[in-house]
Scaffold this motif. Structure first.
Motif, PDB file in Angstrom:
ATOM      1  N   THR A  16      -5.727  12.810   0.652  1.00 30.71           N
ATOM      2  CA  THR A  16      -4.764  11.726   0.683  1.00 30.71           C
ATOM      3  C   THR A  16      -5.376  10.539  -0.043  1.00 30.71           C
ATOM      4  O   THR A  16      -6.505  10.141   0.237  1.00 30.71           O
ATOM      5  CB  THR A  16      -4.406  11.326   2.133  1.00 30.71           C
ATOM      6  OG1 THR A  16      -3.891  12.479   2.806  1.00 30.71           O
ATOM      7  CG2 THR A  16      -3.368  10.224   2.158  1.00 30.71           C
ATOM      8  N   GLN A  21       0.725   5.654  -0.061  1.00 30.66           N
ATOM      9  CA  GLN A  21      -0.089   6.857   0.074  1.00 30.66           C
ATOM     10  C   GLN A  21       0.431   7.928  -0.860  1.00 30.66           C
ATOM     11  O   GLN A  21       1.636   8.103  -1.020  1.00 30.66           O
ATOM     12  CB  GLN A  21      -0.062   7.376   1.511  1.00 30.66           C
ATOM     13  CG  GLN A  21      -0.917   6.576   2.434  1.00 30.66           C
ATOM     14  CD  GLN A  21      -1.103   7.281   3.772  1.00 30.66           C
ATOM     15  OE1 GLN A  21      -0.381   8.198   4.120  1.00 30.66           O
ATOM     16  NE2 GLN A  21      -2.077   6.829   4.525  1.00 30.66           N
ATOM     17  N   GLN A  37      -8.648   8.260   0.562  1.00 30.19           N
ATOM     18  CA  GLN A  37      -8.528   7.880   1.968  1.00 30.19           C
ATOM     19  C   GLN A  37      -8.999   8.991   2.904  1.00 30.19           C
ATOM     20  O   GLN A  37      -9.679   8.735   3.885  1.00 30.19           O
ATOM     21  CB  GLN A  37      -7.085   7.514   2.285  1.00 30.19           C
ATOM     22  CG  GLN A  37      -6.893   7.059   3.711  1.00 30.19           C
ATOM     23  CD  GLN A  37      -5.445   6.761   4.021  1.00 30.19           C
ATOM     24  OE1 GLN A  37      -4.553   7.455   3.571  1.00 30.19           O
ATOM     25  NE2 GLN A  37      -5.217   5.714   4.787  1.00 30.19           N
ATOM     26  N   GLN A  38      -8.615  10.236   2.618  1.00 33.94           N
ATOM     27  CA  GLN A  38      -8.958  11.339   3.519  1.00 33.94           C
ATOM     28  C   GLN A  38      -9.155  12.612   2.715  1.00 33.94           C
ATOM     29  O   GLN A  38      -8.399  12.887   1.774  1.00 33.94           O
ATOM     30  CB  GLN A  38      -7.855  11.541   4.554  1.00 33.94           C
ATOM     31  CG  GLN A  38      -8.214  12.535   5.621  1.00 33.94           C
ATOM     32  CD  GLN A  38      -7.206  12.513   6.755  1.00 33.94           C
ATOM     33  OE1 GLN A  38      -6.323  11.652   6.817  1.00 33.94           O
ATOM     34  NE2 GLN A  38      -7.325  13.460   7.655  1.00 33.94           N
ATOM     35  N   GLU A  83      -4.871   6.483  -1.429  1.00 36.61           N
ATOM     36  CA  GLU A  83      -4.221   5.236  -1.052  1.00 36.61           C
ATOM     37  C   GLU A  83      -4.214   4.322  -2.267  1.00 36.61           C
ATOM     38  O   GLU A  83      -5.265   4.074  -2.864  1.00 36.61           O
ATOM     39  CB  GLU A  83      -5.030   4.617   0.086  1.00 36.61           C
ATOM     40  CG  GLU A  83      -4.534   3.313   0.602  1.00 36.61           C
ATOM     41  CD  GLU A  83      -5.417   2.818   1.729  1.00 36.61           C
ATOM     42  OE1 GLU A  83      -4.955   2.885   2.878  1.00 36.61           O
ATOM     43  OE2 GLU A  83      -6.543   2.390   1.463  1.00 36.61           O
ATOM     44  N   TYR A 129      -3.338   0.581  -3.749  1.00 29.98           N
ATOM     45  CA  TYR A 129      -3.127  -0.796  -3.303  1.00 29.98           C
ATOM     46  C   TYR A 129      -3.592  -1.756  -4.390  1.00 29.98           C
ATOM     47  O   TYR A 129      -4.261  -1.360  -5.345  1.00 29.98           O
ATOM     48  CB  TYR A 129      -3.865  -1.066  -1.990  1.00 29.98           C
ATOM     49  CG  TYR A 129      -5.349  -0.792  -2.047  1.00 29.98           C
ATOM     50  CD1 TYR A 129      -6.255  -1.821  -2.307  1.00 29.98           C
ATOM     51  CD2 TYR A 129      -5.853   0.493  -1.858  1.00 29.98           C
ATOM     52  CE1 TYR A 129      -7.614  -1.570  -2.369  1.00 29.98           C
ATOM     53  CE2 TYR A 129      -7.203   0.743  -1.918  1.00 29.98           C
ATOM     54  CZ  TYR A 129      -8.081  -0.287  -2.161  1.00 29.98           C
ATOM     55  OH  TYR A 129      -9.435  -0.039  -2.219  1.00 29.98           O
ATOM     56  N   CYS A 150      -7.041   2.863  -6.534  1.00 31.12           N
ATOM     57  CA  CYS A 150      -6.770   4.102  -5.807  1.00 31.12           C
ATOM     58  C   CYS A 150      -8.017   4.458  -5.006  1.00 31.12           C
ATOM     59  O   CYS A 150      -9.101   4.611  -5.570  1.00 31.12           O
ATOM     60  CB  CYS A 150      -6.432   5.233  -6.774  1.00 31.12           C
ATOM     61  SG  CYS A 150      -6.042   6.777  -5.921  1.00 31.12           S
ATOM     62  N   GLY A 151      -7.859   4.570  -3.716  1.00 31.70           N
ATOM     63  CA  GLY A 151      -8.971   4.946  -2.845  1.00 31.70           C
ATOM     64  C   GLY A 151      -8.756   6.331  -2.280  1.00 31.70           C
ATOM     65  O   GLY A 151      -7.636   6.696  -1.920  1.00 31.70           O
ATOM     66  N   MET A 196       0.845  -1.170   0.000  1.00 35.19           N
ATOM     67  CA  MET A 196       0.000   0.000   0.000  1.00 35.19           C
ATOM     68  C   MET A 196       0.895   1.239   0.000  1.00 35.19           C
ATOM     69  O   MET A 196       1.885   1.307   0.705  1.00 35.19           O
ATOM     70  CB  MET A 196      -0.905  -0.020   1.219  1.00 35.19           C
ATOM     71  CG  MET A 196      -1.735   1.207   1.351  1.00 35.19           C
ATOM     72  SD  MET A 196      -2.996   1.184   2.656  1.00 35.19           S
ATOM     73  CE  MET A 196      -2.242   0.359   4.007  1.00 35.19           C
TER      74      MET A 196
END
Length: 99
Positions: free
Chosen positions: A19, A3, A34-35, A21, A23, A31-32, A1
């Motif tokens: 941000t 960032q 994340q924040q 993530e 993975y 791509c997620g 993973m």
């Protein structure tokens, strides 16, 4: 993973830090989001245009990182991101887009 970020998003009316993530899942690079911290104080139609434009920028970053799919979760983004589809698995408010 891995960032990516925090990445700065800015326009007239606001700014945010994002941000991402990156993975691998089932052989697919994902791509997620994340924040997301920030605020855009714009009238509704301008806010919608801005969110869609900023999301396209994040999708471009994900593509550049070799991702085949973008995912978002949390609040219900389905009306904001109509080109995303529900992510299977029973959890609410999970969306994905194949890049």
């Amino acid at each position: 993973m891995t960032q990516l970020g925090p990445l700065a998003l800015a326009c007239d009316g606001g700014a945010a830090l994002v941000t991402l993530e990156v993975y691998e899942e089932d052989g697919v690079t994902v791509c997620g989001l994340q924040q997301l911290d920030g605020r855009f104080n714009l009238p509704p139609k301008a806010w919608l245009r801005t969110m869609r434009a900023q999301m396209r920028k994040l999708e471009d970053i994900a593509r550049s990182a070799g991702c085949a799919e973008m995912r978002v979760a949390g609040r219900d983004w389905s009306r904001v991101l109509p080109d995303y589809e529900p992510f299977p698995g029973g959890k609410p408010n999970r969306l994905r887009k194949r890049l």
